[in-house]
Design a protein around this motif. Sequence first.
Motif, PDB file in Angstrom:
ATOM      1  N   ARG A 276      43.622  30.989  41.467  1.00 53.34           N
ATOM      2  CA  ARG A 276      43.070  31.089  42.817  1.00 53.34           C
ATOM      3  C   ARG A 276      42.036  29.995  43.041  1.00 53.34           C
ATOM      4  O   ARG A 276      41.513  29.389  42.100  1.00 53.34           O
TER       5      ARG A 276
ATOM      6  N   ILE B  53      45.936  40.188  44.371  1.00 55.93           N
ATOM      7  CA  ILE B  53      46.800  39.518  43.388  1.00 55.93           C
ATOM      8  C   ILE B  53      48.254  39.720  43.790  1.00 55.93           C
ATOM      9  O   ILE B  53      48.719  40.862  43.935  1.00 55.93           O
TER      10      ILE B  53
ATOM     11  N   GLY C 151      47.664  33.466  36.492  1.00 63.57           N
ATOM     12  CA  GLY C 151      47.029  33.784  37.764  1.00 63.57           C
ATOM     13  C   GLY C 151      46.089  32.658  38.171  1.00 63.57           C
ATOM     14  O   GLY C 151      45.257  32.227  37.373  1.00 63.57           O
TER      15      GLY C 151
ATOM     16  N   THR D  32      44.809  35.602  44.740  1.00 58.82           N
ATOM     17  CA  THR D  32      45.289  35.088  43.458  1.00 58.82           C
ATOM     18  C   THR D  32      46.806  35.128  43.446  1.00 58.82           C
ATOM     19  O   THR D  32      47.408  36.159  43.780  1.00 58.82           O
TER      20      THR D  32
ATOM     21  N   ILE E 227      41.960  35.230  35.389  1.00 58.14           N
ATOM     22  CA  ILE E 227      42.383  34.363  36.491  1.00 58.14           C
ATOM     23  C   ILE E 227      41.767  32.983  36.310  1.00 58.14           C
ATOM     24  O   ILE E 227      40.588  32.866  35.966  1.00 58.14           O
TER      25      ILE E 227
ATOM     26  N   SER F 217      39.790  39.811  44.240  1.00 60.68           N
ATOM     27  CA  SER F 217      40.826  39.186  45.051  1.00 60.68           C
ATOM     28  C   SER F 217      42.126  39.990  45.062  1.00 60.68           C
ATOM     29  O   SER F 217      42.430  40.744  44.131  1.00 60.68           O
TER      30      SER F 217
ATOM     31  N   HIS G  40      40.426  29.673  37.999  1.00 58.74           N
ATOM     32  CA  HIS G  40      39.877  29.229  39.276  1.00 58.74           C
ATOM     33  C   HIS G  40      39.905  27.699  39.327  1.00 58.74           C
ATOM     34  O   HIS G  40      39.493  27.039  38.365  1.00 58.74           O
TER      35      HIS G  40
END
Length: 349
Positions: free
Chosen positions: A119, A191, A117, A96, A63, A189, A65
């Motif tokens: 977030r 998803i 992905g 996410t 993911i 998180s 960030h």
Amino acid sequence: MNALPTACAGDAEIALAARRLLEGGLVAFPTETVYGLGADAENAQAVARIYAAKGRPSNHPVIVHIAPQGDVSYWAAEVPPEARLLIDAFWPGPLTLILKRAAHIADTVSGGQDSIGIRCPSHPVAQALLAAFAAGKPNGQGGVAAPSANKFGQVSPTRAEHVRSEFPEEVAAGMPVLEGGASDVGIESTILDLSRLDRGAGPVLLRPGHISAAQIEAVLGVQVFAPDAAAPRASGTLKAHYAPRTALELASDARLRDVIQGRDLPAGRVVAVAYGEPPAALDPRVQWQSVPADPARYAQALYGLLRDLDQQGYARIIVQAPPATEAWHAVNDRIGRAAAAFTLDTTDL
């Protein structure tokens, strides 16, 4: 941004960690979910260091960030209206979004897929690190690729000391581990896949978390679907994951009654992780560990508890199955995958 708690990393430590990211190194940092092992998402060699350190399969995505002021459209080929609604409702926070990956972003962060992905974490240390890192980028767009800071498939870390014990060689070599206290949420998180809306698929919940399907449906006004065969791969969705090193058994209430009476136990001591006070008549081979009956508090405590129990020499951790309700969906997901690591045939992994 929220003020930094007194026990958290300070400005100098955050600045050093941002420089390490800009140089292509690894940094461990807190988020509200779990601690992450981060690298510059646009540096393929740096991302490869994450995979090498964790022992993570190269086709398993990570993911990205970003800071609250980051531009999602820099990372995604398109940002549908549904994504904007959810960003407004839940970011910064433990959600996410899987979107179509922008052409200039390498597929090293997505396991070779055409999705990505993204977030925006709410932890103040994470936000400070992301902002400092982005400020060092020529275009001001910095993303940190970060799965959980643990060896692949093992229990995620919710404290800085968990990371240090998991990666002693990297820490000895100078990898910064930013202090941020215990993670507030305690599990990874939610998803949500929005990458296939133009093909009539979605929104699809790939991994349950603190933000529920019902909350997402309330914002979007449409149903959230379960994963289908064509859904993109996502972090933490293998059948076996989140596992301690001690064998973990998921027990029904009937099985728990057998455990209490000492029936069908392995050799050695076991621990029963269950609700309420220990029963008066408890087999002497069984240690009783009470856990919260509230799903949010249970999730917050879960990984730290599993790590603590892993250090106590038990032959087995026997976990009472939580209620099969929507409120417990995320907790059941994590415990179920942890137990599967000890029950699945290797061909299922």
